[in-house]
Design a protein around this motif. Structure first.
Motif, mmCIF file in Angstrom:
data_model
loop_
_atom_site.group_PDB
_atom_site.id
_atom_site.type_symbol
_atom_site.label_atom_id
_atom_site.label_comp_id
_atom_site.label_asym_id
_atom_site.label_seq_id
_atom_site.Cartn_x
_atom_site.Cartn_y
_atom_site.Cartn_z
ATOM 1 N N ALA A 222 0.818 -1.217 0.000
ATOM 2 C CA ALA A 222 0.000 0.000 0.000
ATOM 3 C C ALA A 222 0.852 1.268 0.000
ATOM 4 O O ALA A 222 0.540 2.233 -0.696
ATOM 5 C CB ALA A 222 -0.922 -0.009 1.214
ATOM 6 N N LYS A 223 1.934 1.278 0.792
ATOM 7 C CA LYS A 223 2.769 2.479 0.903
ATOM 8 C C LYS A 223 4.007 2.418 0.018
ATOM 9 O O LYS A 223 4.564 3.446 -0.340
ATOM 10 C CB LYS A 223 3.194 2.684 2.359
ATOM 11 N N ALA A 224 4.460 1.214 -0.301
ATOM 12 C CA ALA A 224 5.627 1.042 -1.170
ATOM 13 C C ALA A 224 5.466 -0.263 -1.924
ATOM 14 O O ALA A 224 4.790 -1.184 -1.462
ATOM 15 C CB ALA A 224 6.915 1.039 -0.344
ATOM 16 N N ASN A 225 6.084 -0.345 -3.080
ATOM 17 C CA ASN A 225 5.953 -1.523 -3.924
ATOM 18 C C ASN A 225 7.184 -2.409 -3.830
ATOM 19 O O ASN A 225 8.313 -1.919 -3.686
ATOM 20 C CB ASN A 225 5.742 -1.112 -5.389
ATOM 21 N N ILE A 226 6.946 -3.717 -3.936
ATOM 22 C CA ILE A 226 8.056 -4.668 -4.034
ATOM 23 C C ILE A 226 8.496 -4.737 -5.495
ATOM 24 O O ILE A 226 7.674 -4.977 -6.383
ATOM 25 C CB ILE A 226 7.630 -6.054 -3.535
ATOM 26 N N ILE A 227 9.757 -4.513 -5.724
ATOM 27 C CA ILE A 227 10.304 -4.559 -7.079
ATOM 28 C C ILE A 227 11.121 -5.833 -7.203
ATOM 29 O O ILE A 227 12.160 -5.984 -6.558
ATOM 30 C CB ILE A 227 11.175 -3.324 -7.383
ATOM 31 N N ILE A 228 10.622 -6.761 -7.987
ATOM 32 C CA ILE A 228 11.308 -8.043 -8.164
ATOM 33 C C ILE A 228 12.678 -7.808 -8.792
ATOM 34 O O ILE A 228 12.823 -7.091 -9.789
ATOM 35 C CB ILE A 228 10.476 -8.986 -9.056
ATOM 36 N N GLY A 229 13.688 -8.426 -8.195
ATOM 37 C CA GLY A 229 15.052 -8.281 -8.692
ATOM 38 C C GLY A 229 15.826 -7.182 -8.005
ATOM 39 O O GLY A 229 17.030 -7.032 -8.251
ATOM 40 N N HIS A 230 15.156 -6.432 -7.124
ATOM 41 C CA HIS A 230 15.827 -5.348 -6.396
ATOM 42 C C HIS A 230 16.118 -5.739 -4.953
ATOM 43 O O HIS A 230 16.107 -4.903 -4.059
ATOM 44 C CB HIS A 230 14.981 -4.074 -6.430
ATOM 45 N N GLY A 231 16.364 -7.001 -4.739
ATOM 46 C CA GLY A 231 16.718 -7.476 -3.407
ATOM 47 C C GLY A 231 15.549 -8.151 -2.716
ATOM 48 O O GLY A 231 14.379 -7.889 -3.033
ATOM 49 N N PRO A 232 15.859 -9.032 -1.783
ATOM 50 C CA PRO A 232 14.803 -9.755 -1.053
ATOM 51 C C PRO A 232 14.123 -8.865 -0.025
ATOM 52 O O PRO A 232 14.622 -7.789 0.329
ATOM 53 C CB PRO A 232 15.574 -10.893 -0.370
ATOM 54 N N ILE A 233 12.983 -9.317 0.450
ATOM 55 C CA ILE A 233 12.280 -8.607 1.509
ATOM 56 C C ILE A 233 12.770 -9.116 2.866
ATOM 57 O O ILE A 233 13.381 -10.183 2.959
ATOM 58 C CB ILE A 233 10.754 -8.777 1.398
ATOM 59 N N LEU A 234 12.502 -8.335 3.900
ATOM 60 C CA LEU A 234 12.776 -8.776 5.268
ATOM 61 C C LEU A 234 11.611 -8.372 6.154
ATOM 62 O O LEU A 234 10.854 -7.453 5.828
ATOM 63 C CB LEU A 234 14.095 -8.203 5.789
ATOM 64 N N ALA A 235 11.463 -9.091 7.254
ATOM 65 C CA ALA A 235 10.398 -8.809 8.218
ATOM 66 C C ALA A 235 11.020 -8.281 9.503
ATOM 67 O O ALA A 235 12.117 -8.688 9.890
ATOM 68 C CB ALA A 235 9.584 -10.065 8.499
ATOM 69 N N ARG A 236 10.303 -7.379 10.166
ATOM 70 C CA ARG A 236 10.804 -6.818 11.426
ATOM 71 C C ARG A 236 9.615 -6.394 12.278
ATOM 72 O O ARG A 236 8.637 -5.850 11.775
ATOM 73 C CB ARG A 236 11.722 -5.625 11.148
ATOM 74 N N ILE A 237 9.725 -6.676 13.583
ATOM 75 C CA ILE A 237 8.691 -6.264 14.531
ATOM 76 C C ILE A 237 9.018 -4.859 15.016
ATOM 77 O O ILE A 237 10.124 -4.603 15.498
ATOM 78 C CB ILE A 237 8.611 -7.225 15.732
ATOM 79 N N SER A 238 8.050 -3.970 14.914
ATOM 80 C CA SER A 238 8.254 -2.588 15.327
ATOM 81 C C SER A 238 7.765 -2.387 16.758
ATOM 82 O O SER A 238 6.822 -3.040 17.211
ATOM 83 C CB SER A 238 7.497 -1.645 14.383
ATOM 84 N N SER A 239 8.389 -1.454 17.440
ATOM 85 C CA SER A 239 7.945 -1.102 18.790
ATOM 86 C C SER A 239 6.577 -0.426 18.772
ATOM 87 O O SER A 239 5.936 -0.286 19.816
ATOM 88 C CB SER A 239 8.973 -0.171 19.462
ATOM 89 N N ASP A 240 6.111 -0.024 17.570
ATOM 90 C CA ASP A 240 4.786 0.576 17.429
ATOM 91 C C ASP A 240 3.672 -0.462 17.353
ATOM 92 O O ASP A 240 2.500 -0.105 17.200
ATOM 93 C CB ASP A 240 4.723 1.468 16.182
ATOM 94 N N GLY A 241 4.020 -1.746 17.403
ATOM 95 C CA GLY A 241 2.995 -2.766 17.474
ATOM 96 C C GLY A 241 2.560 -3.330 16.139
ATOM 97 O O GLY A 241 1.362 -3.535 15.921
ATOM 98 N N PHE A 242 3.495 -3.604 15.263
ATOM 99 C CA PHE A 242 3.166 -4.271 14.010
ATOM 100 C C PHE A 242 4.383 -5.044 13.504
ATOM 101 O O PHE A 242 5.523 -4.791 13.912
ATOM 102 C CB PHE A 242 2.686 -3.274 12.937
ATOM 103 N N MET A 243 4.116 -6.014 12.623
ATOM 104 C CA MET A 243 5.187 -6.715 11.928
ATOM 105 C C MET A 243 5.197 -6.215 10.489
ATOM 106 O O MET A 243 4.200 -6.361 9.764
ATOM 107 C CB MET A 243 4.979 -8.235 11.968
ATOM 108 N N GLY A 244 6.286 -5.597 10.094
ATOM 109 C CA GLY A 244 6.364 -4.996 8.772
ATOM 110 C C GLY A 244 7.254 -5.781 7.836
ATOM 111 O O GLY A 244 8.200 -6.450 8.254
ATOM 112 N N LEU A 245 6.940 -5.708 6.543
ATOM 113 C CA LEU A 245 7.796 -6.249 5.490
ATOM 114 C C LEU A 245 8.470 -5.076 4.783
ATOM 115 O O LEU A 245 7.810 -4.081 4.447
ATOM 116 C CB LEU A 245 6.977 -7.077 4.486
ATOM 117 N N TYR A 246 9.768 -5.208 4.547
ATOM 118 C CA TYR A 246 10.561 -4.114 3.974
ATOM 119 C C TYR A 246 11.389 -4.628 2.800
ATOM 120 O O TYR A 246 11.740 -5.808 2.733
ATOM 121 C CB TYR A 246 11.504 -3.519 5.027
#
Length: 504
Positions: A222-246
């Motif tokens: 919704a806020k940013a697009n995954i661009i295939i071939g521009h590196g893998p994604i990673l997951a991280r838990i934020s102190s704001d209370g969500f698990m984000g994919l980056y």
């Protein structure tokens, strides 16, 4: 000193003493624990060695962080086995465990050594785990990240537990496509795909292909697009209370919100892959871990909620595919009895039975491959002729035939959907084993009833014999006209027969 002037002992209420003893015991344990933690070093240097203390009941601290919230410990598992773990001290919860190559005993011959690597050897002096590094010291960060450092002035990190997670992901820990979370029972795994988080089950036998995916959360982008071939994604838990994919930036391409989203909480956050296959999030409330997130909210949607050959009906619980009632999980079929159908089909001693049900489907059918077929009979026939097929599920509306190429797990019951049908194979060895246990149980119950009968019979016999002796004794007294002396006389004698009680 006279007896009247002696000091009286204080009377302690028995109930108060009963309540006091557990409190004192708990206090002693807490004091001992914090004493051990205070004694635990905050750095390990080359030459450090440790062996488990046989008198330690739960865990033995080896290294502490600066806050005292986390500790690297020998953790006692199943009473006599040992794990190397990082614990959250206030709760005693394991946040990370070393992946030993074989079970290791809690005894004096098991040893941890730091010689540049953290090495654990078992009682046979075999290495069961090693970091394979050449570092100078070991530290435990305030985030619970166990690290091996190289150098003195500006030390570099050679190895860290945050890059080798076990079943838990901690706040601000990067989870990449090269990592995986594995449940403690080893059945379930969390991995990252090119644009999703996936949960996988080890239902298939070794060498028979990849694990079965049963949950997939795709990035919304919704806020940013995954661009295939521009590196893998990673997951991280934020102190704001969500698990984000980056992907290559600080802006998440997806947010999986927790219940406490954008609310501050007292302690750290974490997610853990549970032994039932669910992914759950928690935060520390200063006194307990509070459930904050569930990837799978419905019990019947779990990969094997009722065990092998179980049937789960939402709102009603578990039963068995073969119509047997189910009191506990894994009671329909014994896990250790699962065999290879291709081998068993050629063995005439063992029989493979068949089960057919209507109103059933797979809880994760959207993630399974299928073939379009004209009828349920055609779908069933394709499985009958294939020794790698354990069952099929067919939808008469969509004409989709789903092939199950692993031992049948929990099937979802869908009442009122007779167009959804299932055909399943069951190796009879598992049923026989269960029937043998039933026979043993009946035998034990019968034995108990017989023993109880003998005890009652013996008691009746003793009562009869005692009555007979008393009657004989009384008969002799009557014949010989013998009365007991003093106030205790034979109440049946003529001298007492005329006595009447009256109010005066």
């Amino acid at each position: 000193m006279s007896s009247s002037t002696k000091m009286k002992k204080p009377i302690i209420n028995v109930k108060a003493k009963t309540l006091l003893y557990p409190f004192l015991l708990f206090s002693a344990i807490i004091i001992t624990l914090f004493t051990e933690l205070a004694a635990a070093p905050q750095q390990l240097f080359k030459g450090f060695t440790a062996s488990p203390n046989p008198t330690t009941p739960n865990f033995q601290p080896l290294l502490s962080d600066s806050t005292g919230n986390f500790s690297l410990t020998f953790l006692r598992v199943n009473q006599d086995q040992l794990a190397l773990a990082v614990l959250h001290v206030p709760s005693g919860e394991s946040l990370w465990q070393a992946n030993f190559t074989e079970p290791t005993q809690w005894d004096k011959h098991t040893q941890l050594i730091f010689n540049g690597s953290i090495v654990v050897t078992n009682h046979h002096s075999r290495v069961v785990w090693s970091t394979n590094t050449d570092g100078d010291l070991v530290v435990l960060a305030g985030s619970s990240n166990l690290q091996i450092l190289k150098g003195e002035k500006s030390p570099s990190v050679l190895w860290q537990s945050f890059e080798s997670p076990s079943d838990t992901l901690l706040e601000n820990q990067n989870f990449t496509s090269t990592m995986s979370l594995i449940s403690m029972n080893g059945l379930y795994t969390m991995r990252l795909g090119p644009d999703f988080i996936g949960l996988y089950a080890k239902f298939k036998s070794l060498g028979s292909g990849s694990d079965q995916i049963y949950y997939r959360h795709r990035a919304m982008q919704a806020k940013a697009n995954i661009i295939i071939g521009h590196g893998p994604i990673l997951a991280r838990i934020s102190s704001d209370g969500f698990m984000g994919l980056y992907q290559n930036g600080s802006t998440p391409v997806d947010i999986e919100s927790f219940n406490s989203y954008q609310r501050s909480v007292p302690g750290p956050r974490r997610v853990r892959l549970e032994n039932d296959g669910n992914l759950k999030g928690y935060y520390w409330s200063s006194s307990s871990w509070v459930l904050d997130y569930e990837a799978i909210s419905e019990t019947c949607e779990l990969p094997s909620a009722c065990g092998l050959y179980g049937l789960c009906r939402p709102g009603f619980g578990c039963s068995c595919l073969d119509n047997r009632t189910l009191a506990k999980v894994d009671q329909c079929y014994q896990t250790q009895e699962i065999k290879d159908l291709c081998e068993e089909s050629t063995n005439k001693k063992n029989k493979i039975s068949e089960i057919r049900r209507i109103g059933v489907e797979l809880p994760y059918k959207e993630l399974m491959s299928y073939i379009e077929m004209t009828s349920f009979e055609e779908c069933e026939k394709s499985c009958k002729q294939n020794c790698t097929c354990w069952g099929v599920l067919y939808n008469n509306g969509s004409k989709f035939c789903y092939n199950v190429d692993y031992p049948i797990q929990t099937i979802l019951e869908v009442v009122g959907h007779e167009s959804k049908m299932g055909y399943f194979k069951m190796w009879e060895g598992g049923k026989k084993k269960r029937d043998e246990r039933l026979g043993i149980g009946i035998g034990l119950l019968s034995g108990a009833i017989i023993v109880l009968g003998l005890v009652i019979g013996f008691g009746v016999y003793k009562f009869w014999k005692r009555n007979k002796m008393v009657n004989n004794h009384n008969s002799i007294l009557e014949k010989e006209d013998i009365n007991a002396p003093g106030p205790y006389k034979d109440l049946r004698s003529s001298s007492f027969g005329s006595v009447e009680l009256s109010n005066r």
